[in-house]
Design a protein around this motif. Structure first.
Motif: not given
Length: 166
Positions: A159-160, A94, A98, A108
């Motif tokens: 996540l990015a 992570l 993020s 998410t």
């Protein structure tokens, strides 16, 4: 194969738990009444003689337990991957940038959006298995996920991504 753990009360000291490995090595853990712990390695030829007693602090005992748990869990996931065609296990770091740092896993919507499952989070020397939707990510976490190549790639992007709702 099930491992049999023997428990022995040590009057005035605490409790000792021993087990024998598949290769015949005997190991034990002595838990003292005052909270101290020692990892015991016994002589292969004389099960009553110890080769070493390694004193462990609380942090060291927890780190060792986490390391053993992490390797076992990842090994089991790798075995599952071998049995299920197209199913992969991946560790996703992570990034500090993020949008999910300090946010809950449920934010998410990973499973819904990617059909991938987050099955654990590695944080420092700890393993957090089966994190729930209220689990909060921290910078530096490593997500252990299971899914297809397409799903895991999508999860990595989520996540990015700077647009978490993307």
């Amino acid at each position: 194969m099930r491992v049999r753990v023997e428990q022995t009360s040590l009057p005035g000291i605490g409790v000792r738990h021993d087990f024998v490995t598949e290769l015949g090595r005997r190991l034990g853990v002595v838990s003292h009444r005052d909270g101290r712990r020692a990892l015991i390695i016994y002589d292969r030829d004389d099960p009553d003689a110890r080769l070493a007693a390694i004193q462990l602090t609380d942090d060291e005992a927890e780190a060792l337990a986490d390391l053993l748990g992490a390797s076992l869990m990842l090994g089991q996931l790798a075995g599952l991957r071998d049995q299920a065609a197209g199913l992969l296990t991946e560790q996703i770091a992570l990034p500090a940038s993020s949008p999910f740092v300090n946010r809950q896993l449920g934010d998410t919507r990973a499973r819904t959006r990617t059909s991938s499952s987050i099955v654990a989070v590695l944080r420092a020397a700890r393993v957090i298995p089966s994190p729930g939707p209220d689990f909060r990510f921290e910078s530096g976490d490593v997500v252990v996920a299971v899914g297809t190549r397409k799903g895991l790639d999508a999860l990595t992007r989520i996540l990015a991504d700077n647009d978490p709702d993307g």
